[in-house]
Design an enzyme around this catalytic site. Sequence first.
Site, PDB file in Angstrom:
ATOM      1  N   CYS A  49       0.776  -1.229  -0.024  1.00  0.00           N
ATOM      2  CA  CYS A  49      -0.343   0.282   0.211  1.00  0.00           C
ATOM      3  C   CYS A  49       0.708   1.320  -0.461  1.00  0.00           C
ATOM      4  O   CYS A  49       0.632   2.391  -0.696  1.00  0.00           O
ATOM      5  CB  CYS A  49      -0.893   0.132   1.471  1.00  0.00           C
TER       6      CYS A  49
HETATM    7  C1  BEZ Z   1       0.596  -4.952   1.513  1.00  0.00           C
HETATM    8  O1  BEZ Z   1       0.091  -4.255   1.037  1.00  0.00           O
HETATM    9  O2  BEZ Z   1       1.809  -5.644   1.545  1.00  0.00           O
HETATM   10  C2  BEZ Z   1      -0.255  -6.751   2.557  1.00  0.00           C
HETATM   11  C3  BEZ Z   1      -1.554  -6.089   2.886  1.00  0.00           C
HETATM   12  C4  BEZ Z   1      -1.986  -7.479   4.127  1.00  0.00           C
HETATM   13  C5  BEZ Z   1      -1.879  -8.582   3.488  1.00  0.00           C
HETATM   14  C6  BEZ Z   1      -0.313  -8.383   4.007  1.00  0.00           C
HETATM   15  C7  BEZ Z   1       0.846  -7.464   2.967  1.00  0.00           C
END
Ligand code: BEZ
Length: 161
Positions: A49
Amino acid sequence: MAIETGDTLPEANFTMLGDSGPTSVPLADKTKGRKIVIFAVPGAFTPTCHSAHVPSFIRTKDQFAANGVDEIICVSVNDPFIMKTWGEASGATEAGITMLADADSSFTKAVGMEFSAPPVGFFNRSKRYAMVVDDGKVTALNVEPDTGCSVSAGEGLLEEM
Ligand code: BEZ
């Protein structure tokens, strides 16, 4: 059931941290008579994100504006304090991207985008997706099949416009 292209977004209220504290932001105030982009993430500050999804909309914001998009909004099931801090740390706020908290996940549930990943402590969060909304109606929607950032990135959504 998950929302689809052609559907109208449900009524919803988000929370944003203003100068005098958390304030309610009705979704209708954002959509009425406007074209907006909403991209949603599993969580503020998570690796993908923070390092991929938000930067992709910072990179492409001018192209969305050229396509008539009035506002780009990032939504996450987090509290408004963390969304404000994340907006500042990621450069999203400086770029003009609006950071809205779906703190109780009511919007996420209403559009059928719930996502949980117990091993990383995520419960009742949001899938990663991006949509174009024209006067409240979804005109493009890209949902990621996993936690990666491809079709829901700025460049991926631009291909749908
Ligand atoms: C990430 O944005 O890297 C992520 C999001 C949800 C679960 C695991 C990783």
